[in-house]
Design a protein around this motif. Sequence first.
Motif, PDB file in Angstrom:
ATOM      1  N   ARG A 110       0.826  -1.197   0.000  1.00 36.58           N
ATOM      2  CA  ARG A 110       0.000   0.000   0.000  1.00 36.58           C
ATOM      3  C   ARG A 110       0.867   1.256   0.000  1.00 36.58           C
ATOM      4  O   ARG A 110       0.603   2.211  -0.733  1.00 36.58           O
ATOM      5  CB  ARG A 110      -0.950   0.004   1.198  1.00 36.58           C
ATOM      6  CG  ARG A 110      -1.753   1.298   1.353  1.00 36.58           C
ATOM      7  CD  ARG A 110      -2.770   1.208   2.463  1.00 36.58           C
ATOM      8  NE  ARG A 110      -3.925   0.412   2.054  1.00 36.58           N
ATOM      9  CZ  ARG A 110      -4.958   0.889   1.382  1.00 36.58           C
ATOM     10  NH1 ARG A 110      -4.989   2.168   1.014  1.00 36.58           N
ATOM     11  NH2 ARG A 110      -5.962   0.115   1.066  1.00 36.58           N
ATOM     12  N   HIS A 111       1.902   1.255   0.829  1.00 44.48           N
ATOM     13  CA  HIS A 111       2.784   2.426   0.899  1.00 44.48           C
ATOM     14  C   HIS A 111       3.469   2.669  -0.441  1.00 44.48           C
ATOM     15  O   HIS A 111       3.575   3.826  -0.896  1.00 44.48           O
ATOM     16  CB  HIS A 111       3.833   2.231   1.994  1.00 44.48           C
ATOM     17  CG  HIS A 111       4.832   3.344   2.079  1.00 44.48           C
ATOM     18  ND1 HIS A 111       4.516   4.586   2.571  1.00 44.48           N
ATOM     19  CD2 HIS A 111       6.143   3.403   1.692  1.00 44.48           C
ATOM     20  CE1 HIS A 111       5.587   5.370   2.510  1.00 44.48           C
ATOM     21  NE2 HIS A 111       6.576   4.677   1.970  1.00 44.48           N
ATOM     22  N   LEU A 158       2.400   1.920  -3.402  1.00 43.86           N
ATOM     23  CA  LEU A 158       1.428   2.470  -4.346  1.00 43.86           C
ATOM     24  C   LEU A 158       1.125   3.932  -4.028  1.00 43.86           C
ATOM     25  O   LEU A 158       1.115   4.789  -4.921  1.00 43.86           O
ATOM     26  CB  LEU A 158       0.147   1.646  -4.323  1.00 43.86           C
ATOM     27  CG  LEU A 158      -1.008   2.184  -5.179  1.00 43.86           C
ATOM     28  CD1 LEU A 158      -0.593   2.300  -6.642  1.00 43.86           C
ATOM     29  CD2 LEU A 158      -2.242   1.291  -5.039  1.00 43.86           C
ATOM     30  N   GLU A 159       0.895   4.229  -2.755  1.00 44.81           N
ATOM     31  CA  GLU A 159       0.513   5.592  -2.360  1.00 44.81           C
ATOM     32  C   GLU A 159       1.600   6.609  -2.674  1.00 44.81           C
ATOM     33  O   GLU A 159       1.307   7.783  -2.919  1.00 44.81           O
ATOM     34  CB  GLU A 159       0.195   5.620  -0.865  1.00 44.81           C
ATOM     35  CG  GLU A 159      -1.107   4.908  -0.509  1.00 44.81           C
ATOM     36  CD  GLU A 159      -1.347   4.866   0.993  1.00 44.81           C
ATOM     37  OE1 GLU A 159      -2.498   4.655   1.402  1.00 44.81           O
ATOM     38  OE2 GLU A 159      -0.360   5.028   1.762  1.00 44.81           O
ATOM     39  N   THR A 160       2.864   6.179  -2.674  1.00 44.65           N
ATOM     40  CA  THR A 160       3.974   7.106  -2.898  1.00 44.65           C
ATOM     41  C   THR A 160       4.540   7.012  -4.315  1.00 44.65           C
ATOM     42  O   THR A 160       5.570   7.627  -4.612  1.00 44.65           O
ATOM     43  CB  THR A 160       5.108   6.833  -1.888  1.00 44.65           C
ATOM     44  OG1 THR A 160       5.539   5.472  -2.003  1.00 44.65           O
ATOM     45  CG2 THR A 160       4.640   7.106  -0.470  1.00 44.65           C
ATOM     46  N   SER A 161       3.873   6.282  -5.195  1.00 44.20           N
ATOM     47  CA  SER A 161       4.400   6.064  -6.546  1.00 44.20           C
ATOM     48  C   SER A 161       4.058   7.229  -7.471  1.00 44.20           C
ATOM     49  O   SER A 161       3.013   7.867  -7.340  1.00 44.20           O
ATOM     50  CB  SER A 161       3.851   4.760  -7.141  1.00 44.20           C
ATOM     51  OG  SER A 161       2.458   4.878  -7.403  1.00 44.20           O
ATOM     52  N   LEU A 175       0.744   6.538  -9.435  1.00 45.09           N
ATOM     53  CA  LEU A 175      -0.530   6.950  -8.856  1.00 45.09           C
ATOM     54  C   LEU A 175      -0.759   8.443  -9.066  1.00 45.09           C
ATOM     55  O   LEU A 175      -1.890   8.864  -9.353  1.00 45.09           O
ATOM     56  CB  LEU A 175      -0.569   6.613  -7.361  1.00 45.09           C
ATOM     57  CG  LEU A 175      -1.902   6.943  -6.668  1.00 45.09           C
ATOM     58  CD1 LEU A 175      -3.051   6.137  -7.270  1.00 45.09           C
ATOM     59  CD2 LEU A 175      -1.811   6.697  -5.167  1.00 45.09           C
ATOM     60  N   GLU A 176       0.286   9.246  -8.956  1.00 46.22           N
ATOM     61  CA  GLU A 176       0.152  10.675  -9.212  1.00 46.22           C
ATOM     62  C   GLU A 176      -0.382  10.921 -10.621  1.00 46.22           C
ATOM     63  O   GLU A 176      -1.275  11.741 -10.836  1.00 46.22           O
ATOM     64  CB  GLU A 176       1.509  11.367  -9.054  1.00 46.22           C
ATOM     65  CG  GLU A 176       2.042  11.401  -7.625  1.00 46.22           C
ATOM     66  CD  GLU A 176       3.407  12.063  -7.558  1.00 46.22           C
ATOM     67  OE1 GLU A 176       3.831  12.649  -8.589  1.00 46.22           O
ATOM     68  OE2 GLU A 176       4.065  12.002  -6.508  1.00 46.22           O
ATOM     69  N   LYS A 181      -8.315   6.910  -9.101  1.00 46.71           N
ATOM     70  CA  LYS A 181      -8.167   7.089  -7.660  1.00 46.71           C
ATOM     71  C   LYS A 181      -7.561   5.842  -7.023  1.00 46.71           C
ATOM     72  O   LYS A 181      -7.567   4.758  -7.617  1.00 46.71           O
ATOM     73  CB  LYS A 181      -9.515   7.419  -7.018  1.00 46.71           C
ATOM     74  CG  LYS A 181     -10.652   6.495  -7.425  1.00 46.71           C
ATOM     75  CD  LYS A 181     -11.990   7.065  -7.007  1.00 46.71           C
ATOM     76  CE  LYS A 181     -13.144   6.138  -7.387  1.00 46.71           C
ATOM     77  NZ  LYS A 181     -13.239   5.884  -8.838  1.00 46.71           N
ATOM     78  N   LEU A 182      -7.063   6.020  -5.814  1.00 48.71           N
ATOM     79  CA  LEU A 182      -6.426   4.915  -5.094  1.00 48.71           C
ATOM     80  C   LEU A 182      -7.373   3.733  -4.928  1.00 48.71           C
ATOM     81  O   LEU A 182      -6.959   2.573  -5.014  1.00 48.71           O
ATOM     82  CB  LEU A 182      -5.937   5.402  -3.728  1.00 48.71           C
ATOM     83  CG  LEU A 182      -5.280   4.353  -2.818  1.00 48.71           C
ATOM     84  CD1 LEU A 182      -3.984   3.843  -3.438  1.00 48.71           C
ATOM     85  CD2 LEU A 182      -4.993   4.948  -1.435  1.00 48.71           C
ATOM     86  N   SER A 183      -8.643   4.009  -4.718  1.00 49.86           N
ATOM     87  CA  SER A 183      -9.608   2.936  -4.476  1.00 49.86           C
ATOM     88  C   SER A 183      -9.777   2.006  -5.673  1.00 49.86           C
ATOM     89  O   SER A 183     -10.313   0.909  -5.530  1.00 49.86           O
ATOM     90  CB  SER A 183     -10.966   3.513  -4.074  1.00 49.86           C
ATOM     91  OG  SER A 183     -11.478   4.350  -5.089  1.00 49.86           O
ATOM     92  N   ASP A 238      -8.336  -1.253  -4.762  1.00 52.67           N
ATOM     93  CA  ASP A 238      -8.770  -1.854  -3.496  1.00 52.67           C
ATOM     94  C   ASP A 238      -8.776  -3.374  -3.542  1.00 52.67           C
ATOM     95  O   ASP A 238      -8.338  -4.036  -2.585  1.00 52.67           O
ATOM     96  CB  ASP A 238     -10.166  -1.344  -3.110  1.00 52.67           C
ATOM     97  CG  ASP A 238     -10.114   0.018  -2.427  1.00 52.67           C
ATOM     98  OD1 ASP A 238      -9.001   0.481  -2.114  1.00 52.67           O
ATOM     99  OD2 ASP A 238     -11.196   0.609  -2.214  1.00 52.67           O
TER     100      ASP A 238
END
Length: 342
Positions: A271-272, A274-277, A280-281, A289-291, A294
């Motif tokens: 998850r981390h 992906l969130e900081t990639s 994703l930006e 979106k991130l979801s 999921d």
Amino acid sequence: MQDNLTLAPQAAAFAATRNVNLSTDPKRMAIIKVWDAMFRGARKYVESEGFMAVHNMPHIVGVTGACENTDTLFTIDWYDGKKMFLPQSNQLYIEMLTQKVESGRVYGEIQSFRKEMKADSRRLAQFSLFEIEHIGDLDELLGHLSGIVASASRQVAQDCEKELALFGRNAADLSSLTFKRMTYTDAVEVLKGEGFPELQWGDDLEAPHEGRLTELMGPMFVTHYPADIKFFNMRNNDEDPRVVNSSDLLLPLAGESAGSAEREFDAAKLRHKLETSSMLEGLIRQGMKLSDFDWYLDFHKENEVKLHSGAGVGMARVAQFILGQEDIRECVPFLINRDNVI
């Protein structure tokens, strides 16, 4: 078929225009026969190693059907105006199956779609992707990749000697391939001394870099790329977290022909990452979106996921290597790129 298509001269003889006669074009029929043997050889290897084939994989996907470059996704106008895509990879889908099938080994064949803005000697808008995933580490994975490409080449050498001769290729040269290995860090140092002094650690390797490496080494794997230039779910190396346990298969003339890596299997780390990639930006800028991820993240949270790894083999580039051609447009049964479609 549109009448106003403009084809590059190198590709004109192979384009699927109304003037092509499959029964009388010897090189075109040779390509078709080579592809048949190439796939039979690849399948022969994975089936002998206990990989289970996954069929009917999706050719309409959400954003989880993307891989590294989300800017090249083909968008589909789905029901009620919802945005969907043609797949670049089915990697995330078959990853999950490795945790459930008895052998821990699966493979699939899909058509990969890339909205490439150039119609040149390296890029196609549609090509065949041979994907494998298995329970195991990078070293074992590279053994399987070597086996797939060697078996595919050997089958062509065995069945298509006359067809290879049309392209000036000697079947004997494909009968016993070997694959060298070099880390990305070492490759950068080698290339600096081979006419690329501006290359810095952290830069992605481009076609000229790959070409020079294969001139020096022949078929080879470049391993352990910087994490920042690779797909978000590649597993960081334990000893040097700056790099991921990944590899690109480089083939003479074709360059990068397969991407491969261990997958991060720890749910929190995944998850981390992906969130900081940067990926994703880019997706958020495009309205994603991130979801959207999921289901993939939840699987890792809800299951005990073992270390696994996988790869996608671009079969058009394998064919380019087998046929010994500088232009990928001369190596596919049907040419689909920005300049040509049937």
